[in-house]
Design a protein around this motif. Structure first.
Motif, short mmCIF file in Angstrom:
data_model
loop_
_atom_site.label_atom_id
_atom_site.label_comp_id
_atom_site.label_asym_id
_atom_site.label_seq_id
_atom_site.Cartn_x
_atom_site.Cartn_y
_atom_site.Cartn_z
N PHE A 4 0.82 -1.32 0.00
CA PHE A 4 -0.10 0.04 0.05
C PHE A 4 1.06 1.31 0.12
O PHE A 4 1.82 1.21 0.44
CB PHE A 4 -1.11 0.03 1.00
N PRO A 5 0.32 2.32 -0.55
CA PRO A 5 0.95 3.70 -0.65
C PRO A 5 1.18 4.27 0.81
O PRO A 5 0.42 3.68 1.82
CB PRO A 5 0.11 4.50 -1.36
N ILE A 6 2.32 5.09 1.00
CA ILE A 6 2.57 5.71 2.46
C ILE A 6 2.38 7.21 2.30
O ILE A 6 2.92 7.86 1.13
CB ILE A 6 3.75 5.21 2.72
N VAL A 7 1.78 7.78 2.87
CA VAL A 7 1.88 9.15 2.92
C VAL A 7 2.65 9.66 4.42
O VAL A 7 2.26 9.18 5.44
CB VAL A 7 0.35 10.02 3.42
N MET A 8 3.86 10.05 3.91
CA MET A 8 4.85 10.60 5.10
C MET A 8 4.88 11.92 5.26
O MET A 8 5.04 12.83 4.62
CB MET A 8 6.11 9.99 4.68
N GLN A 9 4.63 12.55 6.55
CA GLN A 9 4.56 13.73 6.71
C GLN A 9 5.60 13.99 7.92
O GLN A 9 5.60 13.82 8.90
CB GLN A 9 3.27 14.36 7.22
N GLY A 10 6.89 14.61 7.45
CA GLY A 10 7.89 14.85 8.38
C GLY A 10 8.30 16.30 8.86
O GLY A 10 7.46 17.17 8.49
N LEU A 11 8.97 16.56 9.64
CA LEU A 11 9.38 17.88 10.05
C LEU A 11 10.21 18.69 9.13
O LEU A 11 10.51 19.73 9.21
CB LEU A 11 10.10 18.00 11.53
N TYR A 121 -3.66 10.15 -8.18
CA TYR A 121 -3.24 8.97 -8.40
C TYR A 121 -4.07 7.88 -7.96
O TYR A 121 -3.72 6.71 -8.14
CB TYR A 121 -1.99 9.05 -7.55
N ASP A 122 -5.43 8.26 -8.02
CA ASP A 122 -6.32 7.10 -7.82
C ASP A 122 -6.12 6.25 -6.52
O ASP A 122 -6.22 4.96 -6.57
CB ASP A 122 -6.66 6.26 -8.86
N VAL A 123 -5.65 6.96 -5.37
CA VAL A 123 -5.16 6.14 -4.36
C VAL A 123 -6.26 6.18 -3.10
O VAL A 123 -6.78 7.31 -2.78
CB VAL A 123 -4.12 6.83 -3.53
N ASN A 124 -6.97 5.17 -2.64
CA ASN A 124 -7.90 5.02 -1.60
C ASN A 124 -7.19 4.46 -0.14
O ASN A 124 -7.75 4.94 0.79
CB ASN A 124 -9.16 4.21 -2.18
N ASP A 125 -6.43 3.18 -0.39
CA ASP A 125 -6.10 2.67 0.53
C ASP A 125 -4.55 3.18 0.73
O ASP A 125 -3.74 2.97 -0.05
CB ASP A 125 -6.21 1.19 0.41
N TYR A 126 -4.13 3.64 1.95
CA TYR A 126 -2.79 4.08 2.21
C TYR A 126 -2.39 4.09 3.63
O TYR A 126 -3.44 3.96 4.49
CB TYR A 126 -2.74 5.49 1.71
N TYR A 127 -1.33 4.20 3.84
CA TYR A 127 -0.83 4.37 5.52
C TYR A 127 -0.24 5.83 5.58
O TYR A 127 0.15 6.38 4.89
CB TYR A 127 0.36 3.37 5.87
N LYS A 142 -11.88 12.34 5.98
CA LYS A 142 -12.56 12.53 4.61
C LYS A 142 -12.14 11.19 3.67
O LYS A 142 -12.93 10.64 2.82
CB LYS A 142 -12.21 13.89 3.81
N LYS A 143 -10.72 11.00 3.69
CA LYS A 143 -10.32 9.77 3.25
C LYS A 143 -9.36 9.13 4.10
O LYS A 143 -8.03 9.23 3.99
CB LYS A 143 -9.55 10.25 1.85
N PRO A 144 -10.20 8.28 4.86
CA PRO A 144 -9.16 7.79 5.90
C PRO A 144 -8.09 6.73 5.77
O PRO A 144 -8.46 6.11 4.50
CB PRO A 144 -10.30 6.97 7.03
N PRO A 145 -7.15 6.78 6.26
CA PRO A 145 -5.99 5.95 6.22
C PRO A 145 -6.15 4.46 6.76
O PRO A 145 -7.23 4.12 7.53
CB PRO A 145 -4.86 6.48 6.63
N LEU A 146 -5.41 3.50 6.27
CA LEU A 146 -5.59 2.21 6.65
C LEU A 146 -5.23 2.00 8.19
O LEU A 146 -5.68 1.62 9.10
CB LEU A 146 -4.97 1.24 5.88
N LEU A 147 -4.17 2.82 8.44
CA LEU A 147 -3.61 3.05 9.72
C LEU A 147 -3.00 4.50 9.94
O LEU A 147 -2.57 5.03 8.93
CB LEU A 147 -2.43 2.30 10.18
N ASN A 148 -3.25 5.01 11.27
CA ASN A 148 -2.44 6.30 11.56
C ASN A 148 -1.33 6.08 12.45
O ASN A 148 -1.55 5.50 13.55
CB ASN A 148 -3.55 7.30 12.30
N ILE A 149 -0.20 6.42 12.11
CA ILE A 149 1.36 5.92 12.58
C ILE A 149 1.72 7.35 13.00
O ILE A 149 1.87 8.25 12.31
CB ILE A 149 2.25 5.54 11.67
N TYR A 150 2.39 7.42 14.41
CA TYR A 150 3.15 8.65 14.81
C TYR A 150 4.70 8.12 15.00
O TYR A 150 4.57 7.09 15.75
CB TYR A 150 2.55 9.18 16.19
N HIS A 151 5.45 8.86 14.56
CA HIS A 151 6.71 8.23 14.37
C HIS A 151 7.54 9.30 15.29
O HIS A 151 7.79 10.65 14.84
CB HIS A 151 7.28 8.28 13.01
#
Length: 400
Positions: A4-11, A121-127, A142-151
């Motif tokens: 599955f695709p990953i959405v990564m939000q860093g500092l 990119y037609d992405v529905n399922d992602y982390y 609105k477009k919920p991820p499969l999992l919400n991860i805090y790193h």
């Protein structure tokens, strides 16, 4: 499990000069899946202060239309960088209704951009992974991820600027996240109190970055005579400056070399700068660092021992070992995983004893390099994603 695709939000942003844990992981994951790396947003204060002139100029188009998607690494076509529109500067505000209202506006700006990209990119399922940027942790209902991860990669209260709103934000996010992954055992212990679904994946190193066909002697080294003891990293609160001053004054043949940016808000080494055998060479590009380390005699991590440093997993040890260098370090954290790879010191006498123990036979160099290779980012990224995918499997099974 599907990749599955990953959405990564860093500092940090994708063009950060000195690298970052979030970037290293995102680049590794993009070798076999789509990774959408969200730039840390620029504020209007950033724009008008002229501090980031070149970075801002590069992103002008995205600031105007709110959507700029590029593939910054030709060798990693799955790495997609996202730059949102400019957001409001709100860190100076106290906690309260005004701050929370403006934070929601900022979040909406970022989410609008992200949702456009995911739709394109037609992405529905992602982390969704938020890496040490809890103030911007997004509610993606609105477009919920499969999992919400805090790193969590560091002690949030350790740096005053990000701690102002970051400590509260991290507490809130930790309770909401499906999983927390930290970079040190101490951080895991801290955050398990807020969320029992907390695991640790230590930092790695880009082993291949340090393996070159040829190393060039840095021009600054040509003017430095004596045994070179080198530190690479940020220069702020973590360094034990008084201890280093004593050692520098005791033996002028030892040449202490610091490579990295100085955090002016936290730097306390002004007196150390006055010593003739202490050299601050400033920040260097990631591609330059291997040359400075290759021609070092000894590498060091002279950290103070306190709550902040106890939460660190020392990425730079693996970088030093990538070139087979002997490493002198204070016992600022649990270093049991580096047993036999480092020499510890607590005072100037210990430091000199450690200097005498430092050696670099071919066998020792090879052992150190092999150890570093086993801790590179490829292995760490696999460990990280395996935890997420196991969580996703368990969550899917629970729904059956």
């Amino acid at each position: 499990m599907k990749n599955f695709p990953i959405v990564m939000q860093g500092l940090t942003r994708f063009d950060e000069k000195y690298g970052a844990t979030s970037l290293a992981l995102a680049k590794e994951w993009s070798k076999d899946r789509l990774v959408f790396y969200i730039d840390h947003p620029f504020t209007y204060k950033d724009i008008y202060s002229k501090t980031f002139d070149s970075e801002v100029k590069f992103r002008n188009a995205s600031f105007q239309n709110g959507l700029r998607v590029i593939n910054p690494y030709s060798e990693l076509p799955n790495f997609i960088n996202i730059t949102p529109k400019i957001v409001l500067p709100i860190n100076f505000l106290p906690n309260g209704k005004i701050y929370e209202l403006l934070k929601k506006i900022n979040h909406k700006i970022i989410k609008d951009t992200l949702f456009k990209v995911l739709s394109y990119y037609d992405v529905n399922d992602y982390y969704y992974i938020n890496s040490f940027n809890p103030v911007y942790y997004l509610n993606l209902k609105k477009k919920p991820p499969l999992l919400n991860i805090y790193h969590c990669v560091d002690l949030m209260s350790g740096e005053r600027y990000i701690a102002k709103h970051g400590v509260k934000a991290e507490n809130d996010v930790s309770k909401k996240a499906d999983r927390i992954i930290t970079t040190s055992d101490q951080l895991k212990l801290n955050l398990m109190k807020l969320n029992p679904s907390t695991e640790v994946v230590h930092n790695g190193a880009d082993f291949s970055q340090f393996q070159l066909d040829h190393y060039t002697v840095p021009k600054e080294y040509l003017k430095i005579n004596g045994k070179k003891v080198v530190y690479v990293g940020n220069l702020g609160l973590r360094i034990n400056y008084p201890l280093l001053k004593k050692i520098a004054q005791k033996d002028r043949n030892l040449q202490f070399i610091f490579i990295g940016p100085i955090n002016e808000r936290e730097f306390a080494g002004k007196e150390l700068r006055e010593e003739p055998n202490v050299h601050f060479l400033g920040p260097k590009l990631a591609t330059e660092v291997p040359h400075y380390l290759y021609y070092a005699d000894i590498c060091m991590i002279p950290f103070v021992i306190n709550e902040l440093t106890r939460c660190i997993y020392p990425l730079k040890i693996n970088e030093y070992l990538s070139l087979g260098k002997p490493v002198l370090t204070t016992n600022f954290t649990d270093l049991s995983t580096f047993k036999g790879m480092t020499i510890s010191f607590e005072n100037e006498d210990d430091f000199y004893e450690g200097i005498n123990q430092c050696s670099a036979t071919e066998e020792e160099i090879d052992q150190r390099r092999q150890f570093a290779l086993s801790n590179d980012w490829t292995h760490r990224a696999k460990d990280f994603i395996s935890i997420i995918e196991d969580d996703a499997k368990n969550k899917a099974n629970d729904k059956k």
